[in-house]
Design a protein around this motif. Structure first.
Motif, PDB file in Angstrom:
ATOM      1  N   GLY A 166       0.797  -1.221   0.000  1.00 22.15           N
ATOM      2  CA  GLY A 166       0.000   0.000   0.000  1.00 22.15           C
ATOM      3  C   GLY A 166       0.827   1.268   0.000  1.00 22.15           C
ATOM      4  O   GLY A 166       0.332   2.347   0.319  1.00 22.15           O
ATOM      5  N   VAL A 167       2.111   1.141  -0.389  1.00 26.41           N
ATOM      6  CA  VAL A 167       3.027   2.277  -0.397  1.00 26.41           C
ATOM      7  C   VAL A 167       3.923   2.190  -1.626  1.00 26.41           C
ATOM      8  O   VAL A 167       4.384   1.099  -1.983  1.00 26.41           O
ATOM      9  N   ILE A 168       4.161   3.337  -2.278  1.00 27.96           N
ATOM     10  CA  ILE A 168       5.183   3.402  -3.318  1.00 27.96           C
ATOM     11  C   ILE A 168       6.261   4.384  -2.878  1.00 27.96           C
ATOM     12  O   ILE A 168       6.006   5.285  -2.083  1.00 27.96           O
ATOM     13  N   GLY A 169       7.475   4.175  -3.377  1.00 28.02           N
ATOM     14  CA  GLY A 169       8.592   5.036  -3.018  1.00 28.02           C
ATOM     15  C   GLY A 169       8.858   6.070  -4.099  1.00 28.02           C
ATOM     16  O   GLY A 169       8.641   5.821  -5.284  1.00 28.02           O
ATOM     17  N   LEU A 170       9.341   7.229  -3.695  1.00 30.51           N
ATOM     18  CA  LEU A 170       9.681   8.301  -4.624  1.00 30.51           C
ATOM     19  C   LEU A 170      11.053   8.844  -4.260  1.00 30.51           C
ATOM     20  O   LEU A 170      11.308   9.206  -3.107  1.00 30.51           O
ATOM     21  N   HIS A 171      11.943   8.898  -5.259  1.00 28.98           N
ATOM     22  CA  HIS A 171      13.276   9.458  -5.031  1.00 28.98           C
ATOM     23  C   HIS A 171      13.537  10.575  -6.024  1.00 28.98           C
ATOM     24  O   HIS A 171      13.330  10.426  -7.231  1.00 28.98           O
ATOM     25  N   LEU A 172      13.986  11.725  -5.505  1.00 25.23           N
ATOM     26  CA  LEU A 172      14.369  12.877  -6.309  1.00 25.23           C
ATOM     27  C   LEU A 172      15.790  13.272  -5.940  1.00 25.23           C
ATOM     28  O   LEU A 172      16.230  13.022  -4.820  1.00 25.23           O
ATOM     29  N   PRO A 173      16.506  13.912  -6.869  1.00 31.54           N
ATOM     30  CA  PRO A 173      17.830  14.441  -6.492  1.00 31.54           C
ATOM     31  C   PRO A 173      17.691  15.434  -5.332  1.00 31.54           C
ATOM     32  O   PRO A 173      16.963  16.418  -5.439  1.00 31.54           O
ATOM     33  N   GLU A 174      18.353  15.176  -4.225  1.00 31.36           N
ATOM     34  CA  GLU A 174      18.180  16.014  -3.038  1.00 31.36           C
ATOM     35  C   GLU A 174      18.592  17.463  -3.273  1.00 31.36           C
ATOM     36  O   GLU A 174      18.043  18.381  -2.674  1.00 31.36           O
ATOM     37  N   ILE A 175      19.528  17.683  -4.190  1.00 27.17           N
ATOM     38  CA  ILE A 175      19.988  19.051  -4.438  1.00 27.17           C
ATOM     39  C   ILE A 175      18.938  19.885  -5.160  1.00 27.17           C
ATOM     40  O   ILE A 175      19.078  21.104  -5.280  1.00 27.17           O
ATOM     41  N   LEU A 176      17.848  19.230  -5.640  1.00 31.31           N
ATOM     42  CA  LEU A 176      16.843  19.961  -6.399  1.00 31.31           C
ATOM     43  C   LEU A 176      15.495  20.055  -5.687  1.00 31.31           C
ATOM     44  O   LEU A 176      14.500  20.433  -6.298  1.00 31.31           O
ATOM     45  N   THR A 177      15.459  19.711  -4.415  1.00 31.55           N
ATOM     46  CA  THR A 177      14.167  19.727  -3.717  1.00 31.55           C
ATOM     47  C   THR A 177      13.606  21.135  -3.559  1.00 31.55           C
ATOM     48  O   THR A 177      12.432  21.308  -3.275  1.00 31.55           O
ATOM     49  N   ARG A 178      14.443  22.162  -3.767  1.00 25.75           N
ATOM     50  CA  ARG A 178      13.940  23.539  -3.695  1.00 25.75           C
ATOM     51  C   ARG A 178      13.261  23.962  -4.994  1.00 25.75           C
ATOM     52  O   ARG A 178      12.692  25.047  -5.088  1.00 25.75           O
ATOM     53  N   SER A 179      13.327  23.133  -6.018  1.00 29.11           N
ATOM     54  CA  SER A 179      12.812  23.471  -7.339  1.00 29.11           C
ATOM     55  C   SER A 179      11.293  23.369  -7.401  1.00 29.11           C
ATOM     56  O   SER A 179      10.697  22.398  -6.915  1.00 29.11           O
ATOM     57  N   GLU A 180      10.656  24.374  -8.008  1.00 30.49           N
ATOM     58  CA  GLU A 180       9.208  24.334  -8.188  1.00 30.49           C
ATOM     59  C   GLU A 180       8.801  23.165  -9.076  1.00 30.49           C
ATOM     60  O   GLU A 180       7.761  22.536  -8.863  1.00 30.49           O
ATOM     61  N   TYR A 181       9.628  22.851 -10.066  1.00 27.03           N
ATOM     62  CA  TYR A 181       9.327  21.722 -10.960  1.00 27.03           C
ATOM     63  C   TYR A 181       9.167  20.432 -10.159  1.00 27.03           C
ATOM     64  O   TYR A 181       8.186  19.705 -10.319  1.00 27.03           O
ATOM     65  N   TYR A 182      10.123  20.140  -9.299  1.00 28.38           N
ATOM     66  CA  TYR A 182      10.069  18.873  -8.574  1.00 28.38           C
ATOM     67  C   TYR A 182       8.965  18.852  -7.528  1.00 28.38           C
ATOM     68  O   TYR A 182       8.385  17.799  -7.253  1.00 28.38           O
ATOM     69  N   LEU A 183       8.639  19.989  -6.958  1.00 32.24           N
ATOM     70  CA  LEU A 183       7.525  20.033  -6.017  1.00 32.24           C
ATOM     71  C   LEU A 183       6.218  19.698  -6.736  1.00 32.24           C
ATOM     72  O   LEU A 183       5.396  18.914  -6.224  1.00 32.24           O
ATOM     73  N   SER A 184       6.030  20.246  -7.918  1.00 33.00           N
ATOM     74  CA  SER A 184       4.831  19.934  -8.702  1.00 33.00           C
ATOM     75  C   SER A 184       4.820  18.464  -9.112  1.00 33.00           C
ATOM     76  O   SER A 184       3.769  17.811  -9.111  1.00 33.00           O
ATOM     77  N   PHE A 185       5.986  17.934  -9.463  1.00 32.23           N
ATOM     78  CA  PHE A 185       6.097  16.522  -9.823  1.00 32.23           C
ATOM     79  C   PHE A 185       5.640  15.638  -8.661  1.00 32.23           C
ATOM     80  O   PHE A 185       4.897  14.665  -8.845  1.00 32.23           O
TER      81      PHE A 185
END
Length: 332
Positions: free
Chosen positions: A65-84
């Motif tokens: 009942g859970v999926i994992g999500l990984h993003l480049p940590e250096i880009l977590t301030r990006s509006e693009y990745y927040l929307s993603f």
């Protein structure tokens, strides 16, 4: 669908006039749909010769009942990745799943990753050891853009960045730009590599001298500004600047003005990543809309389709993007 191909759940849902989720619940005898709907869907499935995928049923029974999500940590301030992220979470909620953020601090030993049903990687970096560790896990991995490091994901969601950059460069040329420069991100992602190759190919075909300046992936705004300043000082002929990294175009504005240049008059400015800020700058900045929320949604849907057996491993899907023309690329 040929007669030799198995009938899918999607085909049953379409023939029955219900959603895929409703068809799945009906065939699993879930109490979330009415008895009349169950009987109707079951009858349609029998008529079409639908056979449930045993692997998919096994996955559903074993679901965490859970999926994992990984993003480049250096880009977590990006509006693009927040929307993603919001796109992924929205689709997971529709599938009654939670989303957990995977960081370099919570990756277990190889082969022991059993806490999620699948993993989504946003813009995987070929230099990120965390990404390689996740590819080694026992659950399916879906990526947004291809992984250039050699491992093969279970599914990929792609956008045609080459075609969109070609359209942007053509738009700048039509506006009179003759010396177009690209402030580029490094080629450790499929996106960055595609923009590099497309810009150089376009410049060669149109007999333009390429003016490309590369930065490390995820560079802060001060580094972006230093690169814009160096580029304009080294090549005063530049009359159009395309900024690839998210946030670079907005960061370039004060540098451009300090250099005595006027956007829309003697310098055109565009971005390869749109954001709310770019639409409200003075002047508003032309940008490629990558539709990150839709991309996140598409990645999550593909992962759930692979988990349910509705999409085979190796599936590649496309996500539309578009160019938004604004005042920064119109001659005053």
């Amino acid at each position: 669908m040929t007669k030799d191909e198995p009938v899918t759940l999607i085909a049953v849902a379409k023939a029955a006039g219900v959603s895929k989720t409703t068809a799945s619940d009906a065939l699993r005898d879930s109490g979330r749909v009415s008895e009349r709907t169950k009987q109707h869907v079951v009858a349609v499935a029998r008529r079409l010769g639908y056979t449930p995928n045993p692997a998919a049923r096994s996955l559903r029974r074993a679901s965490m009942g859970v999926i994992g999500l990984h993003l480049p940590e250096i880009l977590t301030r990006s509006e693009y990745y927040l929307s993603f992220v919001f796109g992924v979470v929205d689709e997971a909620a529709r599938q009654n799943h939670d989303v957990t953020l995977l960081t370099s601090h919570n990756l277990p030993a190889r082969g022991s990753f059993h806490r999620v049903d699948g993993i989504i990687l946003g813009d995987p970096l070929e230099t990120d050891p965390m990404v390689r560790g996740l590819f080694d896990s026992a659950v399916p991995v879906v990526t947004c853009e291809r992984f250039t490091g050699g491992a093969e994901p279970a599914g990929v969601v792609l956008s045609d960045h080459a075609a969109m950059l070609e359209q942007l460069l053509g738009h700048l040329a039509a506006a009179g730009a003759e010396h177009i420069a690209l402030l580029a991100s490094s080629t450790v992602t499929d996106w960055g590599r595609t923009l590099h190759r497309t810009y150089l190919d376009w410049s060669e075909r149109h007999r333009r001298r390429p003016r490309l300046r590369e930065m490390a992936f995820g560079s802060p705004s001060t580094v972006m500004q230093d690169n814009v300043r160096a580029l304009l000082n080294a090549d005063p002929e530049v009359d159009a600047l395309v900024c690839a990294p998210d946030g670079a175009a907005a960061a370039a504005l004060p540098v451009i003005r300090a250099a005595g240049r006027t956007i829309g008059r003697d310098l055109l400015l565009a971005s390869c990543v749109d954001s709310t800020a770019l639409a409200h700058n003075d002047p508003p900045i032309t940008a490629i809309d990558l539709r990150p929320r839709d991309a996140g949604d598409s990645c999550a849907r593909l992962l759930f389709d692979i988990l349910s057996g509705e999409a085979p491993p190796g599936t590649v899907r496309t996500q539309a993007i578009g160019l938004i023309e604004r005042s920064s690329t119109r001659r005053a």
